[in-house]
Design a protein around this motif. Sequence first.
Motif, PDB file in Angstrom:
ATOM      1  N   GLY A 116      -8.363  38.134 -10.933  1.00 27.53           N
ATOM      2  CA  GLY A 116      -6.949  38.474 -11.069  1.00 27.53           C
ATOM      3  C   GLY A 116      -6.207  37.851 -12.222  1.00 27.53           C
ATOM      4  O   GLY A 116      -5.628  38.553 -13.054  1.00 27.53           O
ATOM      5  N   ILE A 117      -6.171  36.529 -12.291  1.00 29.41           N
ATOM      6  CA  ILE A 117      -5.421  35.886 -13.370  1.00 29.41           C
ATOM      7  C   ILE A 117      -6.071  36.183 -14.710  1.00 29.41           C
ATOM      8  O   ILE A 117      -5.396  36.550 -15.676  1.00 29.41           O
ATOM      9  CB  ILE A 117      -5.309  34.358 -13.140  1.00 29.41           C
ATOM     10  CG1 ILE A 117      -4.424  34.077 -11.919  1.00 29.41           C
ATOM     11  CG2 ILE A 117      -4.750  33.662 -14.378  1.00 29.41           C
ATOM     12  CD1 ILE A 117      -4.376  32.613 -11.501  1.00 29.41           C
ATOM     13  N   TRP A 139      -0.235  41.680  -9.856  1.00 26.05           N
ATOM     14  CA  TRP A 139      -1.584  41.268  -9.446  1.00 26.05           C
ATOM     15  C   TRP A 139      -2.432  42.501  -9.211  1.00 26.05           C
ATOM     16  O   TRP A 139      -1.990  43.434  -8.529  1.00 26.05           O
ATOM     17  CB  TRP A 139      -1.514  40.466  -8.147  1.00 26.05           C
ATOM     18  CG  TRP A 139      -1.170  39.046  -8.370  1.00 26.05           C
ATOM     19  CD1 TRP A 139       0.080  38.508  -8.317  1.00 26.05           C
ATOM     20  CD2 TRP A 139      -2.060  37.995  -8.712  1.00 26.05           C
ATOM     21  NE1 TRP A 139       0.014  37.167  -8.597  1.00 26.05           N
ATOM     22  CE2 TRP A 139      -1.279  36.826  -8.841  1.00 26.05           C
ATOM     23  CE3 TRP A 139      -3.428  37.927  -8.914  1.00 26.05           C
ATOM     24  CZ2 TRP A 139      -1.839  35.595  -9.168  1.00 26.05           C
ATOM     25  CZ3 TRP A 139      -3.984  36.701  -9.235  1.00 26.05           C
ATOM     26  CH2 TRP A 139      -3.184  35.555  -9.359  1.00 26.05           C
ATOM     27  N   PRO A 140      -3.656  42.518  -9.737  1.00 25.14           N
ATOM     28  CA  PRO A 140      -4.535  43.651  -9.431  1.00 25.14           C
ATOM     29  C   PRO A 140      -5.143  43.505  -8.046  1.00 25.14           C
ATOM     30  O   PRO A 140      -5.457  42.406  -7.600  1.00 25.14           O
ATOM     31  CB  PRO A 140      -5.623  43.547 -10.507  1.00 25.14           C
ATOM     32  CG  PRO A 140      -5.653  42.105 -10.880  1.00 25.14           C
ATOM     33  CD  PRO A 140      -4.253  41.584 -10.694  1.00 25.14           C
ATOM     34  N   SER A 160      -5.112  53.241 -17.999  1.00 22.58           N
ATOM     35  CA  SER A 160      -4.668  52.955 -16.633  1.00 22.58           C
ATOM     36  C   SER A 160      -4.698  51.450 -16.417  1.00 22.58           C
ATOM     37  O   SER A 160      -5.542  50.753 -16.978  1.00 22.58           O
ATOM     38  CB  SER A 160      -5.547  53.669 -15.604  1.00 22.58           C
ATOM     39  OG  SER A 160      -6.858  53.133 -15.602  1.00 22.58           O
ATOM     40  N   LEU A 161      -3.774  50.971 -15.604  1.00 21.65           N
ATOM     41  CA  LEU A 161      -3.644  49.544 -15.365  1.00 21.65           C
ATOM     42  C   LEU A 161      -3.783  49.261 -13.871  1.00 21.65           C
ATOM     43  O   LEU A 161      -2.981  49.742 -13.063  1.00 21.65           O
ATOM     44  CB  LEU A 161      -2.282  49.041 -15.860  1.00 21.65           C
ATOM     45  CG  LEU A 161      -1.984  47.563 -15.630  1.00 21.65           C
ATOM     46  CD1 LEU A 161      -2.951  46.691 -16.436  1.00 21.65           C
ATOM     47  CD2 LEU A 161      -0.545  47.255 -16.012  1.00 21.65           C
ATOM     48  N   PHE A 162      -4.814  48.500 -13.512  1.00 20.14           N
ATOM     49  CA  PHE A 162      -5.045  48.047 -12.145  1.00 20.14           C
ATOM     50  C   PHE A 162      -4.938  49.201 -11.140  1.00 20.14           C
ATOM     51  O   PHE A 162      -4.295  49.090 -10.106  1.00 20.14           O
ATOM     52  CB  PHE A 162      -4.090  46.915 -11.775  1.00 20.14           C
ATOM     53  CG  PHE A 162      -4.098  45.755 -12.739  1.00 20.14           C
ATOM     54  CD1 PHE A 162      -5.260  45.361 -13.376  1.00 20.14           C
ATOM     55  CD2 PHE A 162      -2.930  45.057 -13.016  1.00 20.14           C
ATOM     56  CE1 PHE A 162      -5.272  44.292 -14.266  1.00 20.14           C
ATOM     57  CE2 PHE A 162      -2.931  43.979 -13.906  1.00 20.14           C
ATOM     58  CZ  PHE A 162      -4.111  43.599 -14.526  1.00 20.14           C
ATOM     59  N   ASP A 163      -5.573  50.303 -11.468  1.00 18.01           N
ATOM     60  CA  ASP A 163      -5.549  51.511 -10.648  1.00 18.01           C
ATOM     61  C   ASP A 163      -6.377  51.285  -9.386  1.00 18.01           C
ATOM     62  O   ASP A 163      -7.566  50.972  -9.452  1.00 18.01           O
ATOM     63  CB  ASP A 163      -6.124  52.680 -11.466  1.00 18.01           C
ATOM     64  CG  ASP A 163      -5.950  54.017 -10.794  1.00 18.01           C
ATOM     65  OD1 ASP A 163      -5.688  54.062  -9.575  1.00 18.01           O
ATOM     66  OD2 ASP A 163      -6.098  55.039 -11.482  1.00 18.01           O
ATOM     67  N   ASP A 164      -5.751  51.467  -8.226  1.00 16.69           N
ATOM     68  CA  ASP A 164      -6.460  51.258  -6.965  1.00 16.69           C
ATOM     69  C   ASP A 164      -6.444  52.502  -6.069  1.00 16.69           C
ATOM     70  O   ASP A 164      -6.645  52.413  -4.864  1.00 16.69           O
ATOM     71  CB  ASP A 164      -5.904  50.047  -6.220  1.00 16.69           C
ATOM     72  CG  ASP A 164      -4.462  50.232  -5.778  1.00 16.69           C
ATOM     73  OD1 ASP A 164      -3.842  51.262  -6.111  1.00 16.69           O
ATOM     74  OD2 ASP A 164      -3.949  49.336  -5.081  1.00 16.69           O
ATOM     75  N   ARG A 165      -6.236  53.681  -6.667  1.00 18.61           N
ATOM     76  CA  ARG A 165      -6.191  54.916  -5.873  1.00 18.61           C
ATOM     77  C   ARG A 165      -7.470  55.127  -5.082  1.00 18.61           C
ATOM     78  O   ARG A 165      -7.429  55.595  -3.944  1.00 18.61           O
ATOM     79  CB  ARG A 165      -5.946  56.129  -6.780  1.00 18.61           C
ATOM     80  CG  ARG A 165      -4.542  56.201  -7.310  1.00 18.61           C
ATOM     81  CD  ARG A 165      -4.387  57.367  -8.245  1.00 18.61           C
ATOM     82  NE  ARG A 165      -5.132  57.067  -9.464  1.00 18.61           N
ATOM     83  CZ  ARG A 165      -5.417  57.950 -10.402  1.00 18.61           C
ATOM     84  NH1 ARG A 165      -5.046  59.205 -10.269  1.00 18.61           N
ATOM     85  NH2 ARG A 165      -6.077  57.578 -11.478  1.00 18.61           N
ATOM     86  N   HIS A 166      -8.613  54.788  -5.685  1.00 19.69           N
ATOM     87  CA  HIS A 166      -9.892  54.974  -5.003  1.00 19.69           C
ATOM     88  C   HIS A 166      -9.989  54.078  -3.770  1.00 19.69           C
ATOM     89  O   HIS A 166     -10.584  54.458  -2.768  1.00 19.69           O
ATOM     90  CB  HIS A 166     -11.065  54.712  -5.961  1.00 19.69           C
ATOM     91  CG  HIS A 166     -11.071  53.349  -6.561  1.00 19.69           C
ATOM     92  ND1 HIS A 166     -10.118  52.907  -7.464  1.00 19.69           N
ATOM     93  CD2 HIS A 166     -11.906  52.301  -6.383  1.00 19.69           C
ATOM     94  CE1 HIS A 166     -10.364  51.660  -7.809  1.00 19.69           C
ATOM     95  NE2 HIS A 166     -11.441  51.260  -7.161  1.00 19.69           N
TER      96      HIS A 166
END
Length: 177
Positions: A116-117, A139-140, A160-166
């Motif tokens: 993360g960091i 935060w991702p 894309s930035l920190f994409d968590d759709r999946h």
Amino acid sequence: KALFSWMHGRPFSAVFCSTLLRTRRTAEGILAAWEGTSPPVCALDCLREMDLGRMEGLTWEERAERYPDMGTDRRLSILCAPGGECCEDVERRCAAFSERLSVLPADSCALAVSHGITLRVLVNLLLGQPRTDVDFLNWPENAAVTELEWLPGKRARLFSLFDDRHLRAAGLSSPDY
């Protein structure tokens, strides 16, 4: 529109992860599901998570109580963890990693799995933003995806930035998000 569509069908030219086992396992899991062949995973110390020193292992609440001036969320750019690293240290490690990226062939597709960091600092650095802008990056989620295109001059363009759709589609995202 499919997730990761701009990379679809492209083999990875290089695969990097931090030296922690969980990032290697994540990289190997991605490669197992990827279409095509991939090089071996290269573990790099420069991709490890920020050393939080005496704050390591504490919950968010414990950190806030014991170290109220040490914000990893909105004051990351000025953070110097007691007994650990400063944001500047992480930025230097990320700069060393960007040097590694800069020598890859122009048509390369690289995968990097980190923490993360470190990812917040790395993305901020690759986008050429001032250090203080890292304070505004969220935060991702674990296993979120950021897609960047490496440009001449050691800069990147963000897709894309920190994409968590999946993760959300599979019911795997954190309840905090």
